[in-house]
Design an enzyme around this catalytic site. Structure first.
Site, PDB file in Angstrom:
ATOM      1  N   TYR A  10      11.036  51.427  80.684  1.00 29.25           N
ATOM      2  CA  TYR A  10       9.990  50.414  80.772  1.00 29.25           C
ATOM      3  C   TYR A  10       8.934  50.633  79.694  1.00 29.25           C
ATOM      4  O   TYR A  10       8.587  49.722  78.937  1.00 29.25           O
ATOM      5  CB  TYR A  10       9.344  50.429  82.158  1.00 29.25           C
ATOM      6  CG  TYR A  10       8.071  49.614  82.236  1.00 29.25           C
ATOM      7  CD1 TYR A  10       8.106  48.226  82.172  1.00 29.25           C
ATOM      8  CD2 TYR A  10       6.828  50.238  82.347  1.00 29.25           C
ATOM      9  CE1 TYR A  10       6.938  47.473  82.223  1.00 29.25           C
ATOM     10  CE2 TYR A  10       5.659  49.503  82.393  1.00 29.25           C
ATOM     11  CZ  TYR A  10       5.711  48.123  82.325  1.00 29.25           C
ATOM     12  OH  TYR A  10       4.559  47.391  82.368  1.00 29.25           O
ATOM     13  N   LYS A  69       8.131  48.242  76.381  1.00 30.47           N
ATOM     14  CA  LYS A  69       6.816  47.641  76.149  1.00 30.47           C
ATOM     15  C   LYS A  69       6.239  48.085  74.802  1.00 30.47           C
ATOM     16  O   LYS A  69       5.594  47.290  74.104  1.00 30.47           O
ATOM     17  CB  LYS A  69       5.856  48.003  77.282  1.00 30.47           C
ATOM     18  CG  LYS A  69       6.203  47.360  78.622  1.00 30.47           C
ATOM     19  CD  LYS A  69       6.083  45.841  78.586  1.00 30.47           C
ATOM     20  CE  LYS A  69       4.646  45.382  78.480  1.00 30.47           C
ATOM     21  NZ  LYS A  69       4.548  43.896  78.447  1.00 30.47           N
ATOM     22  N   ASP A  95      11.678  29.492  78.575  1.00 26.49           N
ATOM     23  CA  ASP A  95      12.564  30.633  78.820  1.00 26.49           C
ATOM     24  C   ASP A  95      12.503  31.534  77.592  1.00 26.49           C
ATOM     25  O   ASP A  95      13.040  31.201  76.534  1.00 26.49           O
ATOM     26  CB  ASP A  95      13.992  30.145  79.065  1.00 26.49           C
ATOM     27  CG  ASP A  95      14.930  31.285  79.463  1.00 26.49           C
ATOM     28  OD1 ASP A  95      14.558  32.465  79.278  1.00 26.49           O
ATOM     29  OD2 ASP A  95      16.039  30.993  79.948  1.00 26.49           O
ATOM     30  N   LEU A  96      11.846  32.676  77.726  1.00 22.87           N
ATOM     31  CA  LEU A  96      11.654  33.557  76.584  1.00 22.87           C
ATOM     32  C   LEU A  96      12.941  34.185  76.080  1.00 22.87           C
ATOM     33  O   LEU A  96      12.959  34.764  74.987  1.00 22.87           O
ATOM     34  CB  LEU A  96      10.649  34.659  76.940  1.00 22.87           C
ATOM     35  CG  LEU A  96       9.202  34.204  77.141  1.00 22.87           C
ATOM     36  CD1 LEU A  96       8.324  35.394  77.480  1.00 22.87           C
ATOM     37  CD2 LEU A  96       8.676  33.506  75.892  1.00 22.87           C
ATOM     38  N   THR A 126       0.913  47.922  78.285  1.00 20.66           N
ATOM     39  CA  THR A 126       0.766  48.803  79.438  1.00 20.66           C
ATOM     40  C   THR A 126       0.285  50.210  79.078  1.00 20.66           C
ATOM     41  O   THR A 126       0.486  50.681  77.944  1.00 20.66           O
ATOM     42  CB  THR A 126       2.122  48.927  80.161  1.00 20.66           C
ATOM     43  OG1 THR A 126       2.036  49.857  81.241  1.00 20.66           O
ATOM     44  CG2 THR A 126       3.207  49.424  79.209  1.00 20.66           C
ATOM     45  N   ASP A 127      -0.312  50.876  80.053  1.00 23.96           N
ATOM     46  CA  ASP A 127      -0.681  52.278  79.933  1.00 23.96           C
ATOM     47  C   ASP A 127       0.547  53.188  79.861  1.00 23.96           C
ATOM     48  O   ASP A 127       0.447  54.343  79.438  1.00 23.96           O
ATOM     49  CB  ASP A 127      -1.568  52.689  81.115  1.00 23.96           C
ATOM     50  CG  ASP A 127      -0.944  52.393  82.465  1.00 23.96           C
ATOM     51  OD1 ASP A 127      -0.125  51.447  82.561  1.00 23.96           O
ATOM     52  OD2 ASP A 127      -1.263  53.086  83.449  1.00 23.96           O
ATOM     53  N   TYR A 186       9.230  42.332  82.058  1.00 26.24           N
ATOM     54  CA  TYR A 186      10.112  43.015  83.007  1.00 26.24           C
ATOM     55  C   TYR A 186       9.313  44.220  83.486  1.00 26.24           C
ATOM     56  O   TYR A 186       9.032  45.133  82.712  1.00 26.24           O
ATOM     57  CB  TYR A 186      11.388  43.456  82.290  1.00 26.24           C
ATOM     58  CG  TYR A 186      12.435  44.114  83.172  1.00 26.24           C
ATOM     59  CD1 TYR A 186      13.642  43.471  83.430  1.00 26.24           C
ATOM     60  CD2 TYR A 186      12.237  45.374  83.724  1.00 26.24           C
ATOM     61  CE1 TYR A 186      14.623  44.068  84.214  1.00 26.24           C
ATOM     62  CE2 TYR A 186      13.191  45.969  84.525  1.00 26.24           C
ATOM     63  CZ  TYR A 186      14.387  45.322  84.756  1.00 26.24           C
ATOM     64  OH  TYR A 186      15.347  45.923  85.548  1.00 26.24           O
TER      65      TYR A 186
END
Length: 302
Positions: free
Chosen positions: A129, A133, A40-41, A105-106, A65
């Site tokens: 988001y 990230k 569990d992070l 992510t991009d 997420y």
């Protein structure tokens, strides 16, 4: 006698994590994917216990997420899993002298650049988001000098929630779908991501002192808009007798979402190819393979 090496993957049920356990690893390497409750992070004690139990030689953080729109109203949860947790995982790995491969992510870019993005381009996320990230990238790099951060894009595979499965499912019983045509990126197979991660891991394990830490772009070759991606999915499906629909190419303004997406999120992957000698497959070849798997197995309905 060959000593078994262990790759521990955080994010047990995600597309990349599941692909990492499905794609054959090199001889002498075992891949263990662990999610909650085993890893569990969000709980430091759980991270520490998992690292003690599995004693990994490399850690891959594939947990995230990923609900882009929901993150706008759930920022605390997005930052907890995408920023705070990776930093803690990276720090505990560093305590054990274990390198970490972290997926990003991009969406750290705003999409205003005309050409594909390189790693040194300024970052400017458009929403929570992307910001979470980006914060995760920074936390991992600060916590563990032996880090490889891989930015990828538009991930899909035969399982989980993704664009390919959604298109096939929604097209069942519908003649026409409106799909955005003014956002361009690199549709990338989770299986291709997994193969590349395993290749990089093998190189690191073979020469631990030569790890090339840093941020790399790692996405499929070639690019498409969401509409072009959908059209290719249905063209492949049609040949196999699967669901199809006509695509009505629309603008982002005609399909409003809580947070804007980058108009251009194409990634230039030459740095990754130069460092690790890996060229990612063309998006059309991998999309075709995914659609064929889904249609022939009937799993597109799930």
């Amino acid at each position: 006698m060959t000593v078994q090496k262990t790759i521990l993957v955080a994010g047990g049920t995600g597309q990349v994590a599941r692909s990492l356990t499905a794609v054959p690893a090199q001889e002498g390497i075992q891949v263990i994917a662990a999610g909650r409750p085993h890893l569990d992070l969000l709980e430091e004690a759980s991270i520490r216990a998992a690292l003690d139990k599995y004693a990994p030689d490399i850690i891959v953080n594939a947990a995230a997420y990923t609900a882009v729109d929901q993150a706008e109203s759930d920022a605390e949860a997005a930052f907890a899993l995408n920023a705070v947790a990776p930093g803690k995982l990276a720090a505990m790995a560093a305590e054990r002298s274990v390198p970490i491969i972290h997926l990003s992510t991009d969406y750290v870019f705003d999409g205003t650049k005309a050409e594909p993005y390189v790693e040194s381009d300024p970052v400017a996320p458009l929403g929570v988001y992307g910001r979470s990230k980006l914060a995760g990238e920074q936390a991992v790099a600060a916590a563990n000098s032996a880090h490889i951060i891989l930015r990828t894009a538009w991930v899909y595979c035969p399982f989980g929630k993704n664009f390919v499965k959604t298109m096939l499912r929604v097209a069942d019983g519908r003649d026409e779908l409106g799909v955005v045509h003014d956002q361009r990126g690199n549709p990338t197979s989770a299986r291709d991501i997994a193969r590349a991660i395993l290749d990089v891991s093998g190189q690191i394990l073979a020469a631990p002192a030569d790890i090339k830490s840093g941020i790399y772009h790692m996405s499929a070759s070639g690019a498409a808009t969401w509409a072009e991606f959908a059209e290719f999915i249905f063209a492949t499906s049609a040949v196999l007798g699967g669901p199809t629909a006509r695509i009505n190419r629309i603008t982002s303004a005609e399909y409003p979402t809580p947070v804007a997406r980058p108009a251009n999120s194409r990634l230039d992957c030459r740095k990754f190819s130069s460092a690790y000698g890996i060229s990612m497959p063309d998006w059309q070849d991998s999309t075709r393979a995914c659609v064929e798997t889904l249609i022939l197995s009937g799993e597109w309905k799930s």
